[in-house]
Design a protein around this motif. Structure first.
Motif, short mmCIF file in Angstrom:
data_model
loop_
_atom_site.label_atom_id
_atom_site.label_comp_id
_atom_site.label_asym_id
_atom_site.label_seq_id
_atom_site.Cartn_x
_atom_site.Cartn_y
_atom_site.Cartn_z
N THR A 1 1.53 33.56 -43.73
CA THR A 1 2.70 34.43 -43.93
C THR A 1 3.92 33.56 -44.23
O THR A 1 3.96 32.38 -43.87
N PRO A 2 4.94 34.12 -44.90
CA PRO A 2 6.15 33.34 -45.21
C PRO A 2 6.94 32.99 -43.95
O PRO A 2 7.20 33.86 -43.11
N VAL A 3 7.30 31.75 -43.80
CA VAL A 3 8.19 31.28 -42.73
C VAL A 3 9.27 30.45 -43.41
O VAL A 3 8.99 29.37 -43.92
N ASN A 4 10.49 30.97 -43.41
CA ASN A 4 11.59 30.32 -44.12
C ASN A 4 11.23 30.03 -45.57
O ASN A 4 11.54 28.97 -46.13
N GLY A 5 10.53 31.01 -46.17
CA GLY A 5 10.18 30.89 -47.58
C GLY A 5 8.96 30.05 -47.87
O GLY A 5 8.61 29.84 -49.03
N VAL A 6 8.29 29.55 -46.83
CA VAL A 6 7.12 28.70 -46.99
C VAL A 6 5.89 29.43 -46.45
O VAL A 6 5.91 29.91 -45.31
N SER A 7 4.83 29.51 -47.24
CA SER A 7 3.59 30.17 -46.81
C SER A 7 2.89 29.29 -45.78
O SER A 7 2.39 28.21 -46.11
#
Length: 401
Positions: free
Chosen positions: A141-147
């Motif tokens: 899932t995205p976390v600060n725009g990072v998968s």
């Protein structure tokens, strides 16, 4: 260490940059020759066009590349590097190749794909069974725009790498050598507690192996065998279970004929080549579609891609059990390339089949026509899984040569 990094920095940088540019503009066969000449080692680096891992991940997002960060973005456990590690969907590897490079021109990362495509593998194999790699991709899932993979998945992936890919080098002791906690076992215990997971103590390679098996994170036996070639703890585990090369007398082999070979009408030619190479087919019934589906999922870790060939031979379409009454012991040079082999006639037969199948085919239409077990331990294991009721009869046939 990458060989080029041992050179004076300006020279190494120049050669790496040259190699990177050639890698982008020459056909694959020429890239391979130049890579061997200049001596790059396995590993990946951020392309100099991007410069940083943050820019790399941003470029992945912009291009719609499906990936998951599996290391380097979460609390580290001693023994696992903190550099960025990513899992890239097989379908997006070609796009990702333009953003990473095998040449040490920038920040070092780890890049893998579920099926272990060239350049995105752990040595010559997938980092983990493809089904587990796909689980990581599906759960990211995205976390600060990072998968990014979920903390629980990250924990299991880290344990997998520590236990199976590093073994005793991870700092985790084997049961017979356990003397209490260490920085790595303490970190593992702390992370498990935070995730609500119960671990058996003291923490050892054996206890973590059982824990991973209970949570469906243990690799299949054929992958464990490949790992055992460099992880002596895994080799010893298999040896004690009678699942290591040498536990059965050589002679039995299981051949997996791939679907493209059958579709091209080359089945009889392949069987003739096996017979002329010294193998006698044993009487076993053809597999059902359900059994073939199981073989596809379990054998080779579920990886039936094209490998080093331009095309894939497809999934297994038929499986044959064969016996060689006069096995040829592999020499030292062959064992360096195929450490699990117990009969050199297997390789000779596969090469004869490959030459026959490829005869008349353009280079860009070639494929791997057939896969096989490497030794009798693997072959008898396959018999027990596919034809358990026939094992006594087959043993009687092979014992009588």
């Amino acid at each position: 260490m990458h060989q080029l990094t041992a050179l004076p920095r300006p020279v190494g940088k120049l050669l790496a940059t040259l190699g990177h540019k050639l890698d982008r503009n020459l056909p694959g066969r020429y890239r391979g020759r130049i890579a061997r000449f200049l001596g790059p080692q396995p590993g990946r680096y951020v392309s100099p066009d991007l410069g940083s891992k943050d820019a790399l991940l941003a470029a992945f997002a912009k291009r719609g590349i499906r990936y998951a960060v599996i290391g380097g973005q979460s609390p580290a456990i001693p023994g696992i590097t903190d550099r960025l590690a990513i899992m890239v969907d097989d379908e997006d590897v070609n796009a990702a190749r333009r953003m990473v490079t095998p040449w040490p021109t920038g920040e070092q990362i780890e890049a893998y794909s579920p099926s272990g495509l060239p350049g995105f593998a752990f040595g010559d194999m997938p980092l983990m069974p493809p089904r587990l790699a796909r689980r990581l991709l599906d759960g990211a899932t995205p976390v600060n725009g990072v998968s990014t993979v979920a903390p629980r998945d990250h924990f299991f992936a880290t344990l997998f790498r520590l236990v199976y890919l590093r073994g005793l080098d991870s700092g985790i002791p084997a049961a017979e050598a356990s003397t209490g906690s260490s920085p790595v076992t303490t970190a593992i215990e702390d992370q498990a507690r935070q995730l609500g997971l119960a671990l058996e103590t003291p923490i050892t390679l054996e206890s973590l192996d059982a824990f991973l098996a209970n949570h469906d994170w243990q690799p299949p036996l054929d992958m464990l065998e490949r790992i055992g070639c460099w992880n002596p703890w895994v080799a010893d585990k298999l040896r004690k279970a009678g699942e290591w090369v040498g536990s059965e007398a050589p002679g039995l082999t299981v051949f997996y004929l791939r679907q493209r070979t059958m579709d091209e009408g080359k089945t009889d030619m392949v069987l003739d080549k096996l017979a002329s190479s010294g193998f006698r087919l044993l009487p076993v019934p053809p597999l059902t579609p359900e059994q073939l589906a199981d073989v596809t999922a379990e054998v080779r870790g579920g990886n039936w891609g094209r490998g080093p060939f331009p095309l894939s031979g497809g999934n297994p379409g038929a499986v044959y059990v064969a016996h060689d009454s006069a096995p040829i012991p592999p020499d030292a040079e062959t064992l360096r390339q195929f450490p699990l082999l117990d009969n050199n006639r297997i390789q000779l037969a596969k090469q004869a089949v490959r030459d026959a199948v490829h005869a008349g085919l353009p280079r860009n239409q070639r494929y791997n026509a057939m896969h096989s077990t490497d030794n009798a331990v693997q072959a008898w294991r396959a018999v027990r899984e596919l034809h358990p009721a026939l094992e006594p009869e087959l043993r009687a046939l092979t014992n009588g040569n």
